[in-house]
Design a protein around this motif. Structure first.
Motif, PDB file in Angstrom:
ATOM      1  N   GLN A  85      24.917  40.381  21.686  1.00 52.04           N
ATOM      2  CA  GLN A  85      24.455  41.738  21.367  1.00 52.04           C
ATOM      3  C   GLN A  85      23.141  41.684  20.602  1.00 52.04           C
ATOM      4  O   GLN A  85      22.963  42.363  19.580  1.00 52.04           O
ATOM      5  N   MET A  98      33.103  45.460  19.496  1.00 55.04           N
ATOM      6  CA  MET A  98      32.592  45.229  20.845  1.00 55.04           C
ATOM      7  C   MET A  98      32.945  43.810  21.279  1.00 55.04           C
ATOM      8  O   MET A  98      32.721  42.857  20.526  1.00 55.04           O
ATOM      9  N   LEU A 151      32.021  41.091  24.066  1.00 54.13           N
ATOM     10  CA  LEU A 151      31.028  40.752  25.071  1.00 54.13           C
ATOM     11  C   LEU A 151      31.410  39.410  25.701  1.00 54.13           C
ATOM     12  O   LEU A 151      31.466  38.385  25.011  1.00 54.13           O
ATOM     13  N   GLN A 177      28.289  39.637  33.032  1.00 52.54           N
ATOM     14  CA  GLN A 177      28.575  39.998  31.649  1.00 52.54           C
ATOM     15  C   GLN A 177      29.291  41.342  31.588  1.00 52.54           C
ATOM     16  O   GLN A 177      28.942  42.278  32.305  1.00 52.54           O
ATOM     17  N   ASN A 196      30.803  44.260  28.722  1.00 54.03           N
ATOM     18  CA  ASN A 196      30.895  44.757  27.349  1.00 54.03           C
ATOM     19  C   ASN A 196      32.024  45.775  27.275  1.00 54.03           C
ATOM     20  O   ASN A 196      32.080  46.715  28.083  1.00 54.03           O
TER      21      ASN A 196
END
Length: 746
Positions: free
Chosen positions: A182, A395, A397, A425, A427
């Protein structure tokens, strides 16, 4: 699932051992003919090395057939390189004495070479050297490299700034894979402990040809510590104490290697209280702590090489808001971040006839939680809650990345590489607030690059195509719903470089490169208060690629006792994404909108290194760095570092029976006034920071103890850096800090 399938495929194709080629030789002093002890002998393409014994001899086993570059280096000598055809007879190599520091192999560029032979200009520094100079964190340490600064929030949070560009415009690589944590957030630091990192390399300028999107401003490449030499076992314990933060960190490491298998394990921890400024005030809630675990398993025979690495890092970092309570506690206060970061990487290399196939696979899981003051429920419920029990922001990730390269057989003076890179990826949000939406990002790139070598000329170039797709879910923001997005971004980029060395002492490099960056989720979808910046931010779903073109010119001149360099660059960025203030107000905060405009950055670095004969123990280094960033209407860009001079006297003393590798240094960094600022920044006054240090090692027979003492801001200057996010609150940077370090090698 994809990651597991790739692992199974790799294990399935692991080749059998074939020929067991050996190679041996000796290294001697070119002037005296005496053997050179402990010289490093290394095949960079094979990533295999050894050191010479007391008689200057070395030997290798399990080498694949083919033609490979051999590099030989030792302290006090000019590094030497030569192409070797395996199998080969024994060889005698000679090194010429020199006061220039020993050169190391550059890993971040595609053709592993010494920096003096590299077409691209790359800065390299060992982490042990950065730590000797009193670095509190890895982000703090890299600011000692020319052209590199750090965007800071206290001393616990720092982001690399390369020639004025940072965040998603600078890629960070660790364990050979891109670090995804992030990094769009200004208050999101590296999250990597310096313990277990061997060296740092910095590519200054577009590196999209090698790394794809987000390398528009450069690359910070972190090389993990190496394994022990074959049939050796080592252990290490180290500790550091920081008087300003009353902080301490400790680390223990063990490693052992056989002829083919290698193992490494390291554990580290660090705790810091609030830092104290030059005016004697502690900056409340700048305390932080971290725990770090690094492990590695390596294998290599004549046909196959594998390196499996794992890094877990837990960082707990206070987020400062104002100068309040004054104490030395290390217990976390609200607000604070709790970050868990897992990085797993597998580096495979299959040696073929005069060529090789490389596959790097990485998996990362970043869990970022932010705890704030009670923000939900009635007062009775809030009183019963444990502070930090419910994260306001959480979050997850997850990132799977791959990098497949085929190193073609050499054709005359040509070396060529083709490859594909990609990333998938996701999130996901689990907290009560949403900063960026649930989303999936997919990258795919294909590239080719070649290097052509002549006696005085080197040429390197390549081209690359990339595609990035971003799909997000809709979410409810402070001012209503933010719709889902489904975006695709494409770009073709290239690079071309020339190195010209008409004389042994002089070299010139010219590099032309383009790069691109797709907008990130925050820029596309933001709609809410950014508490750290005291503003309300609104994203723009119609943003397009940033596309840049940079020209780099580098000149170097060196002889036995003097070297000088001059680097200049001009970086044109089309559709530069930035945030601009508006007259709108939401929740008593000014609204800022993401927008685009063309921009340009220019500047460079100049410096010299003097080590006069016969005073080879004396070194004087001086450098100056400058960056200017402007939009098309001549408005200045934000977060551009101030111009600065750095002057260092370094002393390296002779050996004696008790204390070896003795050194001392005295450094003065002079930062100039910053009065060319963006429309929502204020001027920053210049300052001078004095640093010093000394140290040496004790040889205890079967072990060595290193002792180092260093200090930064010794005059306790009260100052504010232009790149400090606490500047808007009038909060000063860290005052005098003295670091005591002890390292025991067994």
């Amino acid at each position: 699932m994809k990651f597991k399938i790739l692992l199974v495929l790799l294990l399935a194709v692991t080749p059998l051992v074939h020929s067991q080629n050996q190679f041996s030789g000796s290294v001697t002093d070119a002037e005296t003919g005496e053997p050179v002890f402990s010289a490093t002998v290394y095949f960079p393409q094979l990533e295999k090395g050894t050191v010479t014994d007391l008689d200057g001899n070395f030997s290798f086993k399990n080498l694949p057939e083919g033609s490979y570059q051999l590099l030989v280096s030792s302290i006090g000598y000019t590094s030497f390189s030569k192409n070797i055809d395996i199998p080969s007879e024994a060889i005698e190599l000679q090194l010429s004495p020199s006061a220039i520091e020993m050169e190391e192999v550059i890993v971040s560029t595609p053709f592993h070479q010494l920096q003096s032979e590299n077409v691209m200009k790359v800065e390299r520094e060992s982490v042990s050297e950065l730590n000797r100079k009193g670095a509190v964190t890895l982000a703090d340490g890299i600011t000692q490299m020319a052209g590199v600064e750090s965007l800071t929030t206290g001393v616990g949070i720092g982001k690399p700034v390369i020639r004025g560009l940072s965040s998603n415009r600078v890629l960070v690589y660790t364990q050979g894979v891109r670090l995804e944590n992030q990094q769009f957030g200004d208050e999101h630091g590296l999250g990597i402990s310096s313990k277990g990192i061997g060296s740092v390399e910095v590519i200054k300028g577009p590196a999209s040809l090698l790394y794809g999107s987000d390398a528009i401003g450069g690359v910070l490449y972190l090389n993990p510590e190496t394994y022990a030499a074959a049939n050796e076992t080592h252990a290490e314990a180290s500790g550091d104490y920081f008087n300003n933060t009353l902080g301490y960190q400790g680390s223990v490491m063990a490693q052992t290697s056989g002829n083919k298998l290698k193992f490494l394990l390291r554990g580290s921890t660090a705790y810091h209280s609030d830092y104290e400024t030059g005016n004697g005030l502690k900056v409340t809630n700048t305390r932080f702590n971290e725990k770090d675990l690094k492990a590695g398993v390596g294998y290599q025979d004549s046909k196959y090489k594998a390196d499996l690495r794992y890094n877990y890092n837990r960082s707990n970092i206070g987020i400062p808001e104002e100068i309040g309570v004054q104490n030395t506690s290390k217990d976390l206060m609200l607000p604070f971040q709790k970050i868990d970061n897992h990085v797993v990487s597998l580096d495979n290399r299959l040696f073929l006839a005069n060529s090789s196939l490389d596959l790097k696979i990485g998996y990362q899981f970043n869990n970022r939680k932010e705890f704030e003051e009670h923000h939900h429920g009635d007062e009775e419920e809030q009183e019963e809650e444990t502070p930090g029990e419910h994260p306001a922001l959480e979050m997850h990730l997850q990132t799977l990345s791959y990098n497949l390269k085929y190193n073609l057989p050499k054709t005359g003076n040509f070396e060529t590489i083709f490859g594909i890179q990609g990333m998938q990826q996701t999130n996901s949000n689990f907290g009560e607030e949403i900063l960026i939406p649930n989303a999936e990002t997919v990258d795919f790139g294909i590239f080719g690059t070649t290097h052509y070598h002549l006696e005085k000329w080197d040429f390197q170039g390549g081209v690359r195509f990339d595609k990035r797709s971003i799909e997000s879910e809709s979410f409810i923001a402070e001012e209503g719903a933010v719709p889902a997005i489904d975006k695709n971004y494409n770009s073709i980029n290239g690079a071309f470089g020339i190195k010209f060395q008409p004389l042994r002492k002089f070299a010139a490099r010219l590099n032309l490169a383009s790069g691109f960056r797709a907008p990130n989720l925050a820029e596309l979808t933001s709609n809410g208060s950014h508490n750290g910046a005291n503003r309300y931010e609104v994203g723009n779903a119609n943003l397009s690629n940033e596309q840049n073109f940079q020209v780099d010119l580098s000149l170097e001149w060196r002889n036995k006792h003097f070297e000088a360099f001059a680097n200049a660059f001009h970086n044109s960025v089309n559709d530069y994404i930035y945030i601009s203030p508006s007259p709108d107000i939401v929740d008593n905060e000014q609204v800022y909108y993401y927008t685009q405009d063309n921009a340009r950055l220019y500047g460079g670095e100049i410096g010299f290194h003097l080590h006069p004969h016969p005073l080879d123990w004396l070194h004087f280094e001086s450098s100056f760095e400058t960056v200017t960033g402007k939009l098309s209407e001549n408005e200045y860009l934000p977060l551009i570092p101030a111009n600065s001079f750095t002057n260092t006297f370094r002393f390296e003393f002779g050996q004696d029976k008790l204390l070896q590798n003795k050194y001392a240094f005295l450094r003065l960094k002079s930062v100039m006034d910053k009065n060319r600022v963006s429309i929502f920044e204020t001027d920053t006054e210049g300052y001078n920071l004095l640093g010093a240090g000394l140290g040496g090692s004790l040889d205890l027979g079967n072990s060595v103890v290193e002792i180092n003492i260093s200090g930064n801001n010794l005059l306790n200057k009260d100052y504010i850096s232009h790149l400090s996010r606490l500047k808007t609150d009038g909060i000063s940077n860290i005052g005098r800090n003295i670091v005591f370090s002890l390292l025991w090698n067994i």
